[in-house]
Design an enzyme around this catalytic site. Structure first.
Site, short mmCIF file in Angstrom:
data_model
loop_
_atom_site.label_atom_id
_atom_site.label_comp_id
_atom_site.label_asym_id
_atom_site.label_seq_id
_atom_site.Cartn_x
_atom_site.Cartn_y
_atom_site.Cartn_z
N TYR A 54 2.51 -24.53 -28.84
CA TYR A 54 1.78 -24.47 -30.10
C TYR A 54 0.37 -23.95 -29.83
O TYR A 54 -0.49 -24.65 -29.31
CB TYR A 54 1.70 -25.85 -30.76
CG TYR A 54 3.02 -26.44 -31.20
CD1 TYR A 54 4.17 -25.65 -31.31
CD2 TYR A 54 3.13 -27.79 -31.52
CE1 TYR A 54 5.38 -26.19 -31.72
CE2 TYR A 54 4.33 -28.34 -31.93
CZ TYR A 54 5.46 -27.53 -32.02
OH TYR A 54 6.65 -28.08 -32.42
N TRP A 200 12.07 -32.37 -37.83
CA TRP A 200 10.91 -31.54 -38.16
C TRP A 200 11.15 -30.80 -39.47
O TRP A 200 12.29 -30.61 -39.88
CB TRP A 200 10.57 -30.57 -37.03
CG TRP A 200 11.59 -29.53 -36.64
CD1 TRP A 200 12.63 -29.67 -35.77
CD2 TRP A 200 11.65 -28.16 -37.09
NE1 TRP A 200 13.33 -28.49 -35.65
CE2 TRP A 200 12.75 -27.55 -36.44
CE3 TRP A 200 10.87 -27.41 -37.97
CZ2 TRP A 200 13.11 -26.21 -36.66
CZ3 TRP A 200 11.22 -26.07 -38.18
CH2 TRP A 200 12.33 -25.49 -37.53
N ARG A 223 0.13 -22.98 -47.23
CA ARG A 223 0.57 -22.56 -45.91
C ARG A 223 1.13 -21.15 -45.91
O ARG A 223 0.84 -20.34 -45.04
CB ARG A 223 1.62 -23.55 -45.39
CG ARG A 223 2.22 -23.16 -44.06
CD ARG A 223 3.15 -24.23 -43.53
NE ARG A 223 2.45 -25.48 -43.25
CZ ARG A 223 3.00 -26.52 -42.63
NH1 ARG A 223 4.24 -26.46 -42.23
NH2 ARG A 223 2.30 -27.61 -42.41
#
Length: 331
Positions: A54, A200, A223
């Site tokens: 990440y 997730w 987003r």
């Protein structure tokens, strides 16, 4: 906040956890990362999930700075290995696992992680090598328990055949009202072997908030309007999906819930789950997500949800992004 046992481990994790995939790897500023993390502690969240890939270490570094200010026994920390960290660093070879766990621990400013996960399966490496390398990480005290993300049933079973059902305590698949693919094969196999699910994208990257409307521009602060966080936009921002999500809105209202709360309660209805990993870019989102813990949906609500999503939800076993098929064994 309610807590659930993580597989065969002695860990009790919060039903709602905080992830750092698209947000804390560079999608939001440092102050927002800190505010969201502190909000998680305030809300009773004790489980934090990240990965080395990440932001190529950025998310781990951010949490290393923030979490290290808290007592180590006040949170349960999970990270992952597999993704490309450089042109020569990726995968699940023994050398990579040994290298990447040390790098992750340095960034996270801790001597150990509670859960170390294979981010995907590496079909180019003999599974025996991978299993033994992960076992060594535990033997060295660098991780307490092991897990995996988006492995196929064949791959899960191959690892169990080598090292037994206690090798892994968790599976991390994508799972939401819109993505029900793990239910038919992965969930039952894991349950038979004492492996919990920590899922997730339970809000389908915010689509199940209801803020994306059919035929309307993307909200400027969302987003999918961000170049840094708009992964899966083409798959999720479609007219049929957005129309189906709007059919969910009155169902949630009639149940006295917000749509995100209903969506999180929907995934938590499954006893196979230990936690739903949520993302957040603002503290109020953390608290709103945490409020879903303990919410139970009636059979009439569940039936209405199924009807609203008919023909849209992915229900058949489906290979996840970047997942691989097959298993390589030692010659």
């Amino acid at each position: 906040m309610r807590y659930r046992k993580l597989g065969s481990s002695d860990l009790e994790v919060s039903e709602i956890s905080l992830g750092s995939w698209l947000t804390f790897s560079g999608g939001v500023e440092a102050d927002a990362t800190r505010a969201c993390t502190e909000a998680a502690f305030d809300a009773g969240i004790n489980f934090f999930d990240t990965a080395n890939v990440y932001g190529r270490g950025a998310a781990e570094t951010a949490w290393g700075e923030i979490l290290s200010k808290h007592p180590r026994d006040s949170y349960i920390l999970a990270t992952k290995v597999f993704g490309e960290m450089s042109d020569t660093d990726s995968g699940l070879s023994a050398a990579q696992i040994a290298k990447q766990i040390d790098a992750s621990l340095a960034r996270l400013k801790t001597d150990y992680v509670d859960l170390y996960q294979a981010h995907r399966f590496d079909a180019s490496v003999p599974i025996e090598d991978t299993v033994e390398a992960f076992q060594k990480v535990v033997e060295q005290g660098k991780a307490r328990y092991l897990g995996f993300s988006e492995w196929t049933p064949e791959q899960i079973q191959a690892a169990i055949d080598i090292a037994g059902p206690d090798l892994f305590v968790s599976s991390q698949p994508q799972y939401s009202m819109l993505w029900q693919a793990p239910e038919t094969e992965v969930f039952p196999l894991c349950e038979q072997n004492g492996i919990s699910q920590i899922v997730w994208s339970p809000l389908a990257q915010g689509v199940l908030s209801g803020k994306y409307k059919p035929g309307q521009p993307l909200p400027a602060d969302s987003r999918f309007a961000s170049d840094a966080m708009n992964v899966s936009k083409d798959r999720l921002i479609t007219e049929p999906i957005l129309e189906a999500v709007q059919r969910l809105v009155p169902i949630a209202e009639d149940a006295g819930l917000t749509l995100p709360t209903m969506a999180l309660a929907w995934v938590l209805r499954r006893g196979e789950l230990a936690s739903a990993i949520t993302g957040a870019s603002r503290p109020e989102q953390v608290h709103a997500n945490a409020a879903a813990s303990g919410v139970e949906l009636g059979d009439d609500v569940l039936a209405a949800i199924d009807a609203a999503l008919d023909g849209v939800a992915v229900k058949e076993p489906t290979l996840a992004a970047n997942a691989q098929t097959g298993v390589k064994h030692r010659a």
